[in-house]
Scaffold this active site. Structure first.
Site, PDB file in Angstrom:
ATOM      1  N   ILE A  10       0.803  -1.229   0.000  1.00  0.00           N
ATOM      2  CA  ILE A  10       0.000   0.000   0.000  1.00  0.00           C
ATOM      3  C   ILE A  10       0.832   1.274   0.000  1.00  0.00           C
ATOM      4  O   ILE A  10       0.308   2.361  -0.136  1.00  0.00           O
ATOM      5  CB  ILE A  10      -1.008   0.046   1.182  1.00  0.00           C
ATOM      6  CG1 ILE A  10      -0.311  -0.253   2.510  1.00  0.00           C
ATOM      7  CG2 ILE A  10      -2.171  -0.896   0.933  1.00  0.00           C
ATOM      8  CD1 ILE A  10      -1.235  -0.178   3.715  1.00  0.00           C
ATOM      9  N   GLY A  11       2.126   1.134   0.141  1.00  0.00           N
ATOM     10  CA  GLY A  11       2.923   2.355   0.110  1.00  0.00           C
ATOM     11  C   GLY A  11       4.414   2.083   0.132  1.00  0.00           C
ATOM     12  O   GLY A  11       4.856   0.996   0.492  1.00  0.00           O
ATOM     13  N   GLU A  12       5.154   3.112  -0.291  1.00  0.00           N
ATOM     14  CA  GLU A  12       6.617   3.077  -0.245  1.00  0.00           C
ATOM     15  C   GLU A  12       7.028   4.199   0.682  1.00  0.00           C
ATOM     16  O   GLU A  12       7.060   5.347   0.272  1.00  0.00           O
ATOM     17  CB  GLU A  12       7.209   3.344  -1.629  1.00  0.00           C
ATOM     18  CG  GLU A  12       6.921   2.289  -2.661  1.00  0.00           C
ATOM     19  CD  GLU A  12       7.948   1.170  -2.652  1.00  0.00           C
ATOM     20  OE1 GLU A  12       8.740   1.090  -1.675  1.00  0.00           O
ATOM     21  OE2 GLU A  12       7.953   0.382  -3.610  1.00  0.00           O
ATOM     22  N   GLY A  13       7.283   3.892   1.924  1.00  0.00           N
ATOM     23  CA  GLY A  13       7.619   4.942   2.874  1.00  0.00           C
ATOM     24  C   GLY A  13       9.104   5.273   2.859  1.00  0.00           C
ATOM     25  O   GLY A  13       9.871   4.695   2.094  1.00  0.00           O
ATOM     26  N   THR A  14       9.474   6.210   3.727  1.00  0.00           N
ATOM     27  CA  THR A  14      10.873   6.618   3.841  1.00  0.00           C
ATOM     28  C   THR A  14      11.742   5.460   4.311  1.00  0.00           C
ATOM     29  O   THR A  14      12.892   5.338   3.916  1.00  0.00           O
ATOM     30  CB  THR A  14      10.968   7.789   4.852  1.00  0.00           C
ATOM     31  OG1 THR A  14      10.026   8.790   4.466  1.00  0.00           O
ATOM     32  CG2 THR A  14      12.355   8.390   4.890  1.00  0.00           C
ATOM     33  N   THR A  17       8.784  -0.592   2.777  1.00  0.00           N
ATOM     34  CA  THR A  17       7.492  -0.803   2.127  1.00  0.00           C
ATOM     35  C   THR A  17       6.396  -1.017   3.171  1.00  0.00           C
ATOM     36  O   THR A  17       6.646  -1.606   4.214  1.00  0.00           O
ATOM     37  CB  THR A  17       7.578  -2.042   1.212  1.00  0.00           C
ATOM     38  OG1 THR A  17       8.770  -1.925   0.434  1.00  0.00           O
ATOM     39  CG2 THR A  17       6.389  -2.138   0.287  1.00  0.00           C
ATOM     40  N   VAL A  18       5.203  -0.523   2.875  1.00  0.00           N
ATOM     41  CA  VAL A  18       4.066  -0.721   3.770  1.00  0.00           C
ATOM     42  C   VAL A  18       3.097  -1.698   3.089  1.00  0.00           C
ATOM     43  O   VAL A  18       2.773  -1.539   1.914  1.00  0.00           O
ATOM     44  CB  VAL A  18       3.347   0.614   4.074  1.00  0.00           C
ATOM     45  CG1 VAL A  18       2.291   0.414   5.159  1.00  0.00           C
ATOM     46  CG2 VAL A  18       4.338   1.687   4.496  1.00  0.00           C
ATOM     47  N   LYS A  33       4.740  -2.200   8.497  1.00  0.00           N
ATOM     48  CA  LYS A  33       5.854  -1.419   7.960  1.00  0.00           C
ATOM     49  C   LYS A  33       7.150  -2.110   8.345  1.00  0.00           C
ATOM     50  O   LYS A  33       7.505  -2.152   9.528  1.00  0.00           O
ATOM     51  CB  LYS A  33       5.787   0.006   8.518  1.00  0.00           C
ATOM     52  CG  LYS A  33       6.930   0.872   8.079  1.00  0.00           C
ATOM     53  CD  LYS A  33       6.685   2.315   8.432  1.00  0.00           C
ATOM     54  CE  LYS A  33       6.348   3.071   7.200  1.00  0.00           C
ATOM     55  NZ  LYS A  33       6.157   4.470   7.340  1.00  0.00           N
ATOM     56  N   ASP A 126       9.106  15.136   9.428  1.00  0.00           N
ATOM     57  CA  ASP A 126       8.948  14.841   7.999  1.00  0.00           C
ATOM     58  C   ASP A 126       7.467  14.717   7.635  1.00  0.00           C
ATOM     59  O   ASP A 126       7.077  13.804   6.917  1.00  0.00           O
ATOM     60  CB  ASP A 126       9.720  13.550   7.660  1.00  0.00           C
ATOM     61  CG  ASP A 126       9.888  13.347   6.158  1.00  0.00           C
ATOM     62  OD1 ASP A 126       9.872  14.344   5.402  1.00  0.00           O
ATOM     63  OD2 ASP A 126      10.034  12.181   5.736  1.00  0.00           O
TER      64      ASP A 126
HETATM   65  C1  Z3R Z   1       0.848   3.203   9.183  1.00  0.00           C
HETATM   66  C2  Z3R Z   1       1.984   3.760   8.678  1.00  0.00           C
HETATM   67  C3  Z3R Z   1       2.051   4.087   7.357  1.00  0.00           C
HETATM   68  C4  Z3R Z   1       0.961   3.834   6.547  1.00  0.00           C
HETATM   69  C5  Z3R Z   1      -0.188   3.256   7.058  1.00  0.00           C
HETATM   70  C6  Z3R Z   1      -0.243   2.942   8.385  1.00  0.00           C
HETATM   71  N1  Z3R Z   1      -1.169   3.093   6.126  1.00  0.00           N
HETATM   72  C7  Z3R Z   1      -0.836   3.517   4.934  1.00  0.00           C
HETATM   73  S1  Z3R Z   1       0.709   4.139   4.874  1.00  0.00           S
HETATM   74  C8  Z3R Z   1      -1.690   3.502   3.787  1.00  0.00           C
HETATM   75  C9  Z3R Z   1      -1.411   4.058   2.552  1.00  0.00           C
HETATM   76  C10 Z3R Z   1      -2.426   3.873   1.673  1.00  0.00           C
HETATM   77  S2  Z3R Z   1      -3.672   3.040   2.374  1.00  0.00           S
HETATM   78  C11 Z3R Z   1      -2.907   2.918   3.843  1.00  0.00           C
HETATM   79  S3  Z3R Z   1      -2.523   4.384   0.007  1.00  0.00           S
HETATM   80  O1  Z3R Z   1      -3.100   3.287  -0.717  1.00  0.00           O
HETATM   81  O2  Z3R Z   1      -3.308   5.558  -0.036  1.00  0.00           O
HETATM   82  N2  Z3R Z   1      -1.072   4.693  -0.492  1.00  0.00           N
END
Ligand code: Z3R
Length: 299
Positions: A10-14, A17-18, A33, A126
């Site tokens: 669901i995401g590429e954090g700093t 990967t999430v 995460k 950040d």
């Molecule tokens: C905790 C920490 C970072 C994230 C969390 C929970 N949920 C995230 S990023 C997320 C991102 C999406 S849905 C949930 S997205 O599909 O909108 N990129």
């Protein structure tokens, strides 16, 4: 059996990967995460482990709940409550402008979350749309509070993506090393402006110089006369005086007078002159906040 069944990315954090995941025992949906630390380091430093465990105690409705910290095979996995989407994706999926009551309710929640962490002496450092999460019912939650102290802010994400400068205050851009709560107030102000324009970033700089130029073209160039001590910052350089070509009314045309006033109180180059998140959420801009929002904070 694995406690969490990994679902989609669901995401590429700093920091890594999430993934969306499901607790195999309770069926609870969570966000995992996996934190990548320096490849050549021997496991996870004890300071990082200590810091993340402290974050488990940071509980407030506008902070993404850190459910648990898993540590195995020298790797750290943070298990968070799941939220529907981040603010970056929300902006990308908008088909009509965000109405100004929504701007007000989202920004109020953002400030409550920031003020809560600051009251516990935890900084974000950040804040950006990617780590601001929203739910279908309009609730906003901040992710990654305190991770900068635990792991540091790298120049690049682990995925080689460049860390954005768009939400950084001028003191940090000039190399200030002493981080204070004022850094998050600046980032929050940038996000306020961006909410009011339905996702047009206020200062989309391409490098440090371009970032500072964009800021000074709106706020005036920083100098000792307006910001005592600026010239002593490690990477200070004098920028030319730019003619002020845009008014606040042109920059954030959808904000009312109270909103523009609040934005200007937060967006001050001298960090010692920025208002706090706590004072900000008491500003008259929020006098017309829908009543149900106040009910969220009565416990
Ligand atoms: C905790 C920490 C970072 C994230 C969390 C929970 N949920 C995230 S990023 C997320 C991102 C999406 S849905 C949930 S997205 O599909 O909108 N990129």
């Amino acid at each position: 059996m694995q406690k969490y069944e990994r679902l989609e990315k669901i995401g590429e954090g700093t920091y890594g990967t999430v993934f969306k995941a499901k607790n195999a025992h309770t069926q609870e949906i969570v966000a995992l995460k996996r934190v990548r630390l320096d490849e050549d380091d021997e496991g996870v430093p004890s300071s990082a482990l200590r810091e993340t465990c402290l974050l488990k105690e940071l509980k407030q409705r506008n902070i993404v709940n850190l459910i648990e910290v898993l540590y195995s095979e020298r790797k750290l996995t943070l298990v968070f409550e799941f939220c529907d989407m981040d603010l970056k994706k929300y902006f990308e999926t908008l088909s009509t402008p965000i109405d100004q009551v929504t701007v007000q309710t989202l920004f109020y929640q953002l400030l409550r979350g920031v003020a809560f962490c600051h009251s516990k002496n935890v900084l974000h450092r950040d804040l950006k749309p990617q780590n601001i999460l929203i739910n279908k019912n309009g609730e906003l939650k901040l992710a990654d509070f305190g991770l900068a102290r635990a792991f540091g802010i790298p120049v690049r994400c682990y995925s080689a993506e460049v860390v954005t400068l768009w939400y950084r205050p001028p003191d940090v851009l000039f190399g200030a090393k002493l981080y204070t709560t004022s850094i998050d107030v600046w980032s929050a102000a940038c996000i306020f402006a961006e909410l009011s324009t339905s996702g047009k970033p206020l200062f989309p700089g391409s490098d440090v110089d371009d970032q500072l130029q964009r800021i000074f073209k709106l706020l005036g160039t920083a100098s000792e006369s307006t910001w005592e001590g600026v010239s002593k910052l490690p990477e200070f350089k004098q920028f030319q005086e730019y003619p002020i070509s845009m008014t606040w009314e042109q920059v954030v045309p959808n904000l009312n007078n109270a909103g523009t006033d609040l934005l200007q109180l937060m967006m001050v180059c001298d960090p010692s002159k920025r208002i706090s998140a706590e004072v900000a959420y008491h500003h008259s801009y929020f006098d017309s906040l829908p009543n149900y929002i106040h009910l969220w904070y009565t416990d």
